[in-house]
Scaffold this motif. Structure first.
Motif, short mmCIF file in Angstrom:
data_model
loop_
_atom_site.label_atom_id
_atom_site.label_comp_id
_atom_site.label_asym_id
_atom_site.label_seq_id
_atom_site.Cartn_x
_atom_site.Cartn_y
_atom_site.Cartn_z
N SER A 136 0.77 -1.13 0.02
CA SER A 136 -0.07 0.07 -0.10
C SER A 136 1.00 1.18 0.02
O SER A 136 0.56 2.11 -0.84
N GLY B 96 -9.35 -1.05 -0.30
CA GLY B 96 -9.87 -0.17 0.62
C GLY B 96 -11.36 -0.75 1.28
O GLY B 96 -11.92 0.10 1.92
N LEU C 188 -9.23 4.65 2.87
CA LEU C 188 -8.52 3.88 1.74
C LEU C 188 -9.43 3.65 0.63
O LEU C 188 -8.99 3.17 -0.44
N ARG C 189 -10.80 3.67 0.81
CA ARG C 189 -11.75 3.22 -0.42
C ARG C 189 -11.62 4.27 -1.34
O ARG C 189 -12.77 5.07 -1.32
N GLN C 190 -10.76 4.36 -2.30
CA GLN C 190 -10.65 5.34 -3.16
C GLN C 190 -11.50 4.96 -4.21
O GLN C 190 -11.87 5.78 -5.21
N LEU D 110 -8.16 1.76 6.54
CA LEU D 110 -9.11 0.86 6.08
C LEU D 110 -10.60 0.64 6.75
O LEU D 110 -11.74 0.85 6.16
#
Length: 509
Positions: free
Chosen positions: A10, A47, A125-127, A120
């Motif tokens: 990451s 993510g 992180l959830r792009q 997370l």
């Protein structure tokens, strides 16, 4: 596989700008991942835990006190198992038990691993943009065509499932994915067109339909079982009983329909978008009676045992008319006067028109050039990056928004401008309360937030600028509304913003 390996990968993605370099980092990790941990590793790196949203906020995590581990020892499987137990913990005493589970997990994580888990679990992180990079990485690691991975992902709605199939069974396993009635698939998306004339000239034989100012829905029916999903694949069946009753009465045994729904005034004009969206979170009987939703379907993906994804739009429209009747979105196939349809749509209170290639298949989850949207004004869906405290009458409110476009190569959103125009008193109060819930840091003037909220912006155009990292800036940007129906992955890319530069005819969004 150690969680440390995922965290290192990451960090490697963040440090690299080249899309190929990102793909290489991910492919190397996937090649060495054990079969029973592959899905979780893919989920973490794109993510979202395999369990979906866990329901843990930044504030809850920051209040947990536990010294970090000195050396990495957590495995991906252990983290996935712990998150599964966390997601399953509900009912009386669940808050205390969830805190215990989180504290235990974080106490076994190093400082770097803890930071990764924080991001997370809170959605930072959830792009979504990384999904495209991950598709290419899975294809490289499994030595299969990227289109096969992409199609399996779109049909299943789950990239970890597609990755597992690719790595375990190759192309044959990927080709085994089919439409499954009751399992939502990712919707086909449209790109903007400069004008109606340009759109019709580009596509040739077309259908021209109203572009409604509603909420995207996908409806699945098998016999009397009807399910309704949003564009983000969230099930809302329990909230929209009038839609399920209507679909249950259609002349078919099984069907998958794509469309929009919206609330109408007594004279048939669309109500504000926010009123339609309010129905997706309430089952109160009085609200159902007061604000009924009307569906308008524009595509048929499956009918009575026959999958229609690969059929040309003209065939899917024929199936749609046969099953949906009066509930087909207004429009015409190969119209003699497309401008008249656009004028009628605008007169009825809608956004514009959709121009669709009659020979195109349904490309689930893709934003290509087979569907083009024509609107009289430019709008972009952008990511909120922060907001500045207001002055004068707006003192005490978070006002001037920092706006970012999505990086198609999986990096963080790229800032392209600011605006305080178009914010009503209601929106000012709402975002002043909401933005601190997503706060990452602040200074004396600005509250910066993690990428989580999408806002629709109207603008007069785009100009070259060295002020912002993307090299462009918005001209006369105004807030139209927040888009709770969209995730950061649905925001427009920096390429879409640059396509609005004068003389740029690429138009890709």
């Amino acid at each position: 596989m150690r969680l440390h390996d995922v965290v290192t990968a990451s960090a490697g993605l963040t440090a690299r700008r080249s899309r190929k370099a990102k793909v290489d980092v991910l492919a190397e990790l996937l090649t060495g991942a054990p079969a029973d941990e592959l899905a979780a590793a893919v989920a973490f790196l794109t993510g979202t835990p395999t369990q979906g949203r866990i329901g843990v906020g930044w504030r809850t995590l920051s209040q947990l006190r536990a010294a970090p581990a000195e050396s990495p020892r957590l495995t991906v499987g252990e983290v996935d198992s712990a998150l599964g137990e966390l997601a399953a913990t509900t009912g009386s005493g669940s808050a205390r038990r969830r805190s215990e589970l989180l504290r235990s997990l974080l106490s076994r994580a190093t400082a770097e691993e803890r930071d990764f888990l924080f991001r997370l679990l809170t959605g930072e992180l959830r792009q979504g943009a990384l999904e495209g990079v991950m598709v290419e990485a899975v294809a490289a690691a499994a030595d299969v065509p990227a289109d096969a991975v992409r199609r399996a992902f779109m049909l299943s709605g789950r990239l970890p499932a597609a990755a597992h199939a690719a790595m375990s069974g190759g192309t044959a396993a990927l080709e085994a994915f089919r439409i499954e009635v009751g399992r939502p698939l990712r919707p086909m998306l449209a790109s903007p067109a400069e004008s109606l004339a340009a759109a019709t000239a580009e596509l040739g034989a077309v259908a021209v339909e109203y572009k409604l100012d509603g909420a995207r829905i996908q409806v699945h029916r098998r016999d009397d079982d009807v399910r309704v999903y949003t564009r983000t694949l969230r099930e809302i069946t329990a909230y929209v009983t009038e839609l399920t009753d209507l679909v249950r009465g259609l002349p078919c045994r099984s069907v998958v329909l794509d469309g929009e729904t919206l609330a109408l005034t007594d004279d048939g004009r669309p109500r504000p978008f926010q009123e339609t969206m309010s129905r997706f979170g309430s089952t109160r009987a009085e609200q159902v009676r007061a604000l009924l939703l009307r569906p308008y379907f524009f595509d048929c993906l499956h009918l009575d045992g026959t999958d229609l994804l690969d059929a040309p739009l003209r065939e899917r429209r024929e199936a749609l008319r046969g099953v949906a009747g009066d509930h087909v979105v207004p429009g015409e196939q190969e119209p003699g006067d497309p401008a008249a349809i656009l004028a009628a749509s605008l007169e009825a209170g809608h956004e514009g028109v959709m121009v669709k290639d009659l020979d195109s298949p349904y490309a689930a989850g893709r934003r290509g050039r087979a569907w083009l949207k024509v609107k009289p004004v430019h709008t972009l869906d952008l990511v909120v990056l922060g907001a500045e405290w207001g002055h004068g009458r707006r003192r005490g409110y978070l006002s001037n928004l920092h706006l970012g476009a999505r990086d198609p190569d999986g990096g963080p959103p790229i800032m392209v401008g600011k605006t305080f125009k178009g914010l009503t008193d209601e929106l000012l109060a709402w975002q002043t309360a909401e933005l601190p819930r997503h706060e990452s840091r602040r200074d004396d003037w600005t509250v910066y937030v993690r990428p989580a909220l999408v806002v629709e912006i109207e603008l007069d155009g785009v100009q070259i600028s060295t002020r912002y990292p993307g090299g462009v800036a918005l001209r006369f940007a105004r807030v139209l509304r927040y888009r709770p129906d969209k995730e950061v992955a649905d925001a427009d890319t920096i390429d879409a913003v640059r396509a609005l530069l004068p003389g740029n005819d690429s138009g890709e969004a």
